[in-house]
Motif scaffolding. Structure first.
Motif, short mmCIF file in Angstrom:
data_model
loop_
_atom_site.label_atom_id
_atom_site.label_comp_id
_atom_site.label_asym_id
_atom_site.label_seq_id
_atom_site.Cartn_x
_atom_site.Cartn_y
_atom_site.Cartn_z
N LEU A 25 -0.78 -6.49 -2.99
CA LEU A 25 0.18 -5.31 -3.04
C LEU A 25 -0.51 -4.02 -3.07
N GLY A 26 -1.85 -3.96 -3.56
CA GLY A 26 -2.53 -2.88 -3.49
C GLY A 26 -3.01 -2.69 -1.92
N THR A 27 -3.20 -3.39 -1.30
CA THR A 27 -3.76 -3.17 0.18
C THR A 27 -2.33 -2.83 0.94
N ILE A 28 -1.21 -3.23 0.90
CA ILE A 28 -0.19 -3.01 1.51
C ILE A 28 0.32 -1.67 1.31
N PHE A 29 0.45 -1.44 0.14
CA PHE A 29 1.00 -0.04 -0.21
C PHE A 29 0.04 1.02 -0.23
N LEU A 80 -10.96 1.40 2.34
CA LEU A 80 -10.42 1.31 0.80
C LEU A 80 -9.92 0.11 0.31
N SER A 81 -8.82 -0.59 1.02
CA SER A 81 -8.44 -1.87 0.65
C SER A 81 -9.56 -2.77 0.77
N LEU A 82 -10.49 -2.78 1.46
CA LEU A 82 -11.72 -3.81 1.61
C LEU A 82 -12.45 -3.60 0.20
N GLY A 83 -12.80 -2.18 -0.15
CA GLY A 83 -13.38 -1.95 -1.42
C GLY A 83 -12.50 -2.78 -2.51
N LEU A 84 -11.35 -2.49 -2.74
CA LEU A 84 -10.55 -3.09 -3.85
C LEU A 84 -10.53 -4.79 -3.80
N ILE A 85 -10.59 -5.35 -2.59
CA ILE A 85 -10.70 -6.54 -2.55
C ILE A 85 -12.07 -7.30 -3.05
N THR A 86 -13.02 -6.57 -2.41
CA THR A 86 -14.22 -7.36 -2.64
C THR A 86 -15.17 -6.77 -3.85
N TYR A 87 -14.89 -5.87 -4.21
CA TYR A 87 -15.75 -4.99 -5.35
C TYR A 87 -15.07 -4.53 -6.31
N GLY A 88 -13.58 -4.58 -6.33
CA GLY A 88 -12.76 -3.92 -7.37
C GLY A 88 -12.89 -4.57 -8.65
N TYR A 89 -13.18 -5.94 -8.70
CA TYR A 89 -13.40 -6.69 -9.94
C TYR A 89 -14.36 -6.16 -10.99
N ASN A 90 -15.33 -5.40 -10.51
CA ASN A 90 -16.50 -4.73 -11.16
C ASN A 90 -15.58 -3.51 -12.43
N ILE A 91 -14.75 -2.97 -11.82
CA ILE A 91 -13.98 -1.99 -12.49
C ILE A 91 -12.74 -2.82 -13.60
N MET A 92 -12.29 -3.45 -12.72
CA MET A 92 -11.12 -4.24 -13.62
C MET A 92 -11.46 -5.11 -14.82
N LYS A 93 -12.84 -5.61 -14.88
CA LYS A 93 -13.06 -6.59 -15.91
C LYS A 93 -13.42 -5.70 -17.21
N VAL A 94 -13.75 -4.31 -16.78
CA VAL A 94 -13.71 -3.44 -18.07
C VAL A 94 -12.74 -2.57 -18.44
#
Length: 594
Positions: A51-55, A486-500
């Motif tokens: 959803l984040g990538t699409i929107f 931007l979407s690629l960053g969300l998918i591959t590396y966004g977990y580093n921020i989401m986990k905190v």
């Protein structure tokens, strides 16, 4: 003037850092905006990625900013470059480099900062190097100077905390405090859809449609559109969503499917099949235990199979025991997660097993055997890099490693938060999906200009040989490339921020999460009307704290994590500015030959 081919290397480096800045924006800002929905379990981590990538991409490409400020937020006067396109290219390349390096480091260490603030600060540092400190707009400058940035840094999170807490208290008083909250949650749902629809429409009008110019329409038109959209959404929810929810939650009809929502009020007359099991709504509890526990041997902290050696004394086997350090406990938890990934089928499972079974041998990396192993590991490393983030266990990381100081701290924080029934929380999960998708659309439409602006300047100066004017058109292909990055960053590396984020600040649930997102959206809207630069990520963090305080105790918020976040926000301005300014000063004054 002809293309500045002598500056091809500057254009190439600038393009690289522009892509890196967009990648960091996705991994940091976009991931933070979706962390609330994932933490509340309104959407799964993978659904958030889709959803984040699409929107984000739809917002950026369809109604994204078609013009970009070449002098970011009016910080550097245009005449500072004296018409020298080469210096202008170099300046914005250094600004992108400063912002990208700082945000990448922060993302790697799970410290959330604003990509927009980082870029603005880096541009200010470059401005000092190019024109001197006296030429940089340190004051208010109609809401575009550094003074306005400092003001927004403190006011925006506080305002978001107020609005988020107000909305959640409205839900709490209306629904949660009732003796029988489930009917109240169902029948009041259209009202909260009305609030969400109105706020989301205003977000698109004022924050997410610079190309459509909706914010320049008469006020009567804007009021009519926003209220009309809000009431239309409320009416649709009353006609279709309420009957569906009633049948699923109250009548417990397990045979109802999502497409039955189109039956509308006819669902009330739909007889439940006899003998069927009662419908079960999703479990929104933060801490959930897996059905299958993957055991890790005592000594396998680094993936080895070596067990602790038993000590023999007087014919009795005594196993050596000791208290593990914090680092070892974290590594042990990480290894449990990696064991689960290695047990998976498919490319990621293969890659994780291959890397685990083909480790670098003893000796230096340049040893022949290690060089061959490294080359063989490259395909598996690429697969892991692409798929690891999508499969990351966000909730396990957010709740902390059991037995560590962090894990005990989060248990105490969660203990001060009231847990509400899943049937009630289920109602607000739909509202939260709407607010999250709208936030992504508005972010892609508006904030893409922060990433594409400097790149557009570099490209225009390189392509035409002229120093760019204060406004210049941005090609659609640049918007598409950067939104994809931007979407690629969300998918591959966004977990580093989401986990905190989210559950490492306070306890989350759908009713809390939608309040946080709407509170942050209201703050962004108000501040944008006064031309005050604010970070959407800082707003959602402030709203998270405000809603957490609604539990009635200061202990319901992890103040240690909040303090670290505020510290990283403050340090963004001097550090990003110093990196960009020092880099520009060195390159501008380096010896050169003609």
């Amino acid at each position: 003037m002809p293309r500045l081919t002598q500056y091809n290397y500057v254009f190439g480096i600038g393009t690289f850092f522009a892509l890196l800045d967009a990648y960091n924006n996705g991994a940091n800002d976009v991931a933070n905006s979706w962390a609330t929905s994932v933490s509340s379990r309104s959407v799964s981590y993978r659904q958030a990625m889709v959803l984040g990538t699409i929107f984000e991409m739809v917002g950026a490409i369809t109604v994204g900013a078609r013009t970009a400020d070449t002098i970011k937020n009016g910080i550097i006067p245009l005449n500072s470059f004296k018409g020298d396109a080469g210096v202008q290219m170099l300046a914005f390349t250094c600004a992108l480099a400063g912002a990208s390096i700082w945000v990448m480091w922060c993302t790697r260490h799970s410290a959330h900062v604003s990509s927009s603030y980082s870029l603005i600060s880096s541009v200010a540092g470059v401005g000092v190097a190019v024109a001197g400190a006296s030429k940089v707009h340190w004051g208010w400058n109609n809401g575009k100077g550094l003074g306005a940035i400092f003001a927004g840094l403190g006011m925006a999170p506080a305002a978001s905390a107020f609005f988020g807490a107000t909305i959640f208290m409205l839900i709490k008083v209306t629904v949660h405090l009732r003796k029988n909250p489930i009917p109240w949650a169902i029948w009041t749902a259209p009202f909260f859809f009305l609030i969400a629809g109105t706020i989301c429409t205003l977000s698109i009008v004022y924050k997410g449609s610079p190309n459509l110019g909706l914010n320049k329409k008469p006020k009567s038109f804007i009021i009519g559109v926003t209220l009309g959209t809000g009431f239309a959404l409320a009416l649709l929810s009353f006609l279709f969503f309420v009957p569906y929810l009633y049948v699923r939650v109250v009548k417990r009809d397990s045979s109802v499917r999502w497409y039955h929502v189109f039956m509308g009020p006819l669902l009330f007359r739909r007889p439940a099949p006899t003998g069927s099991e009662a419908a079960v709504v999703p479990n929104y509890a933060v801490v959930q235990h897996d059905d299958v526990d993957v055991k890790v041997k005592s000594g396998s902290l680094n993936g080895s199979d070596d067990e602790i050696t038993p000590v023999h004394e007087k014919g009795v086997d005594v196993t050596e025991t000791r208290e593990l350090s914090y680092k070892e406990l974290v590594e042990q938890g990480q290894e449990r997660f990696h064991n689960k990934l290695r047990a998976k089928k498919g490319p990621l499972g293969w890659a994780m097993r291959y890397l685990h079974n083909n480790k670098i041998k003893s000796g230096e990396v340049y040893e022949r055997q290690n060089m061959l192993i490294t080359l063989k590991r490259i395909p598996a490393m690429i697969v892991v890099g692409a798929l690891y983030g999508v499969n990351y266990d966000i909730h396990a990381a957010q709740t902390g490693i059991h037995g560590t100081p962090e894990g005990k701290r989060m248990e105490r924080v969660y203990g001060h938060a009231k847990k509400y029934s899943n049937e009630v929380e289920h109602t607000y999960s739909f509202v939260q999906v709407i607010t999250a998708c709208t936030a992504s659309f508005a972010h892609g439409a508006n904030d893409i200009g922060n990433a594409v602006g400097p790149w557009a300047v570099i490209y225009s100066a390189w392509n035409t040989g002229n120093a760019s004017a204060s406004k210049l058109p941005v090609p659609v292909w640049q918007l598409a490339v950067l939104s994809g990055t931007l979407s690629l960053g969300l998918i591959t590396y966004g977990y580093n921020i989401m986990k905190v984020m989210g559950n490492k600040i306070t306890y989350h649930s759908p009713s809390r999460g939608c309040s946080m997102e709407m509170g942050a959206a209201i703050t962004v809207l108000i501040f944008s009307q006064y031309s005050l630069p604010v970070s959407t990520s800082m707003c959602i963090t402030g709203a998270t704290v405000g809603v957490g305080l609604c539990n009635g105790s200061l202990k319901a918020v992890n103040w240690q994590r909040v303090g670290l976040l505020v510290f990283s926000w403050i340090m963004t301005i001097p550090i990003a500015g110093t990196i960009g300014g020092v880099t520009m000063a060195i390159l501008l004054n380096a010896p050169h030959f003609r």
